[in-house]
Motif scaffolding. Structure first.
Motif, PDB file in Angstrom:
ATOM      1  N   THR A  26      -5.654  -2.786 -12.418  1.00  0.00           N
ATOM      2  CA  THR A  26      -5.864  -3.059 -10.946  1.00  0.00           C
ATOM      3  C   THR A  26      -5.537  -4.550 -10.917  1.00  0.00           C
ATOM      4  O   THR A  26      -5.913  -5.543 -11.788  1.00  0.00           O
ATOM      5  CB  THR A  26      -7.338  -2.772 -10.681  1.00  0.00           C
ATOM      6  N   ILE A  27      -5.053  -4.693  -9.821  1.00  0.00           N
ATOM      7  CA  ILE A  27      -4.675  -6.353  -9.570  1.00  0.00           C
ATOM      8  C   ILE A  27      -5.093  -6.451  -7.958  1.00  0.00           C
ATOM      9  O   ILE A  27      -5.617  -5.703  -7.270  1.00  0.00           O
ATOM     10  CB  ILE A  27      -3.140  -6.764  -9.451  1.00  0.00           C
ATOM     11  N   THR A  28      -5.199  -7.927  -7.681  1.00  0.00           N
ATOM     12  CA  THR A  28      -5.661  -8.098  -6.488  1.00  0.00           C
ATOM     13  C   THR A  28      -4.382  -8.486  -5.629  1.00  0.00           C
ATOM     14  O   THR A  28      -3.542  -9.257  -5.809  1.00  0.00           O
ATOM     15  CB  THR A  28      -6.492  -9.620  -6.254  1.00  0.00           C
ATOM     16  N   GLY A  29      -4.476  -7.670  -4.462  1.00  0.00           N
ATOM     17  CA  GLY A  29      -3.145  -7.646  -3.416  1.00  0.00           C
ATOM     18  C   GLY A  29      -3.292  -8.469  -2.342  1.00  0.00           C
ATOM     19  O   GLY A  29      -4.277  -9.392  -2.244  1.00  0.00           O
ATOM     20  N   HIS A  30      -2.693  -7.846  -1.301  1.00  0.00           N
ATOM     21  CA  HIS A  30      -2.662  -8.904  -0.036  1.00  0.00           C
ATOM     22  C   HIS A  30      -4.294  -8.510   0.558  1.00  0.00           C
ATOM     23  O   HIS A  30      -4.771  -7.474   0.343  1.00  0.00           O
ATOM     24  CB  HIS A  30      -1.669  -7.974   0.964  1.00  0.00           C
ATOM     25  N   GLU A  57      -7.981  -4.616  -3.774  1.00  0.00           N
ATOM     26  CA  GLU A  57      -7.771  -4.307  -5.300  1.00  0.00           C
ATOM     27  C   GLU A  57      -6.757  -3.102  -5.165  1.00  0.00           C
ATOM     28  O   GLU A  57      -7.086  -2.116  -4.441  1.00  0.00           O
ATOM     29  CB  GLU A  57      -8.983  -3.854  -5.955  1.00  0.00           C
ATOM     30  N   ILE A  58      -5.753  -3.293  -5.778  1.00  0.00           N
ATOM     31  CA  ILE A  58      -4.749  -2.096  -5.662  1.00  0.00           C
ATOM     32  C   ILE A  58      -4.272  -1.734  -7.259  1.00  0.00           C
ATOM     33  O   ILE A  58      -4.643  -2.582  -7.956  1.00  0.00           O
ATOM     34  CB  ILE A  58      -3.427  -2.450  -4.695  1.00  0.00           C
ATOM     35  N   GLU A  59      -3.711  -0.748  -7.324  1.00  0.00           N
ATOM     36  CA  GLU A  59      -3.146   0.054  -8.571  1.00  0.00           C
ATOM     37  C   GLU A  59      -1.982  -0.780  -8.945  1.00  0.00           C
ATOM     38  O   GLU A  59      -1.162  -1.061  -7.998  1.00  0.00           O
ATOM     39  CB  GLU A  59      -3.277   1.501  -8.529  1.00  0.00           C
ATOM     40  N   ALA A  60      -1.772  -0.592 -10.198  1.00  0.00           N
ATOM     41  CA  ALA A  60      -0.412  -1.294 -10.550  1.00  0.00           C
ATOM     42  C   ALA A  60      -0.155  -0.757 -11.903  1.00  0.00           C
ATOM     43  O   ALA A  60      -1.080  -0.401 -12.881  1.00  0.00           O
ATOM     44  CB  ALA A  60      -0.166  -2.823 -10.524  1.00  0.00           C
TER      45      ALA A  60
END
Lengths: 247, 103
Positions: free
Chosen positions: A11-15, A19-22
């Motif tokens: 999980t990363i921190t996006g726009h 929290e979005i999957e990667a």
């Protein structure tokens, strides 16, 4: 040769702090190594794109592919997520930039990172790689047959994006462009216009158009796959990233 | 190219997928890259139950000739259904389409 690698969903921190999957793949080395953000094509965060991500890890890069459709379809299969995202008009440009920024930040936070991050995208991701390279501090970018960098989407399209040619002066890193000479989106004329504009602006770039190849010639699971173009394209990608992301 | 060409239609229907029947309320009809059909572009139809989330979807990906054949078969079936079994305006519209655009 020690060649162990690790690949996993993270999980990363996006726009916007979302929290979005990667999908993160990296060689298990101390470093320092470069990083690559992989931008998936319109059909989504699919097994083939995750395989591309692992390919970069096997070549010695920490690579991450953010799931750009995380918000529309958390936990859904890639095809369902892609259907939901396209019905919503595609990924907004500002959100894309924020998600790539989050992915690049994650790569640079790895203890093995040399601080250098490149971006590569396919199909719609080709345009998005160009957009990211005009918007973020990156060290290299690869546009694989991205349409609508120069031309405007047809009016009947639900795709809510604009061309990017007016941002070309903000391109902040070397660009490798790989195109099919038989592609209509982008057409050879569109590729030539982008090439001309980047030359006028003295932006470092290297474009290759493959005869006998159309759109999506890297896609191994599609009839558009063209092995000769793809094999040569991969060589060019690794040579390009080797120059700009290693060391 | 990613065309993003889409027609969205409100529907009253049921569609069977996994795990069973869905009360679908929307349909997306679009011509774009398929996920599975071995073709660069296809005519795709999604029958959707949006309130159940993006996975509540019954999808088909048709090559263009198959899509045309299917559309024609649907219109012919509606146009030839016994009188009184479907609204007159629907049957008339189907006959008009067959005689006009698809004739």
């Amino acid at each position: 040769m020690y060649d162990a690698m690790q690949a996993e969903t993270v999980t990363i921190t996006g726009h916007g702090g979302d929290e979005i999957e990667a999908y993160l793949a990296r060689p298990l080395v101390v470093g320092p190594i470069g990083g690559v953000v992989v931008i998936h094509h319109m059909p989504g965060y699919d097994p083939e794109t995750r395989e591309i991500t692992r390919r970069f890890a096997a070549q010695g890069y920490a690579a991450i592919c953010p799931n750009l459709y995380s918000r529309e379809a958390p936990g859904a299969s890639p095809d369902d997520a892609a259907a939901a995202a396209r019905a919503a008009g595609g990924v907004p440009d500002d959100r894309l930039v924020g998600d790539v920024a989050g992915a690049a930040k994650m790569l640079r936070s790895l203890s093995s990172s040399n601080g250098k991050v490149g971006v590569i995208g396919y199909c719609s991701g080709g345009r998005q790689a160009f957009l990211a390279a005009c918007s973020l501090p990156l060290q290299a970018a690869v546009d694989c047959y991205g349409a609508f960098v120069v031309n405007t989407p047809p009016p009947e399209s639900a795709l809510r994006i604009s061309p990017l040619l007016d941002r070309a002066d903000q391109l902040a890193c070397p660009l490798l462009g790989l195109f099919g000479a038989e592609d209509g989106y982008p057409s050879p004329e569109e590729v030539a216009e982008l090439d001309r504009r980047l030359s006028e602006l003295a932006k470092p770039h290297e474009f290759h158009s493959y005869e006998g190849a159309g759109h999506a010639f890297f896609a191994v699971n599609r009839p558009s796959y063209r092995p000769e173009a793809a094999v040569d394209g991969w060589r060019k990608i690794f040579a390009f990233f080797g120059t700009h992301l290693q060391g | 190219m990613c065309t993003y060409l889409t027609e969205r239609v409100a529907i009253t229907a049921r569609a069977k997928g996994t795990p069973g029947w869905l009360k679908v309320t929307d349909a997306s009809v679009y011509f774009d890259h398929p996920a599975e059909l071995p073709a660069e572009h296809s005519l795709n139809i999604d029958l959707l139950a949006p309130e159940k989330g993006p996975s509540a979807r019954v999808a088909v990906e048709l090559d263009p000739a198959a899509a045309l054949g299917l559309a024609r078969a649907v219109l012919e079936m509606l146009a030839s259904a016994p009188q009184g079994l479907l609204p007159d305006d629907v049957a008339a519209a189907a006959r008009a389409h067959l005689a006009g655009a698809m004739g």
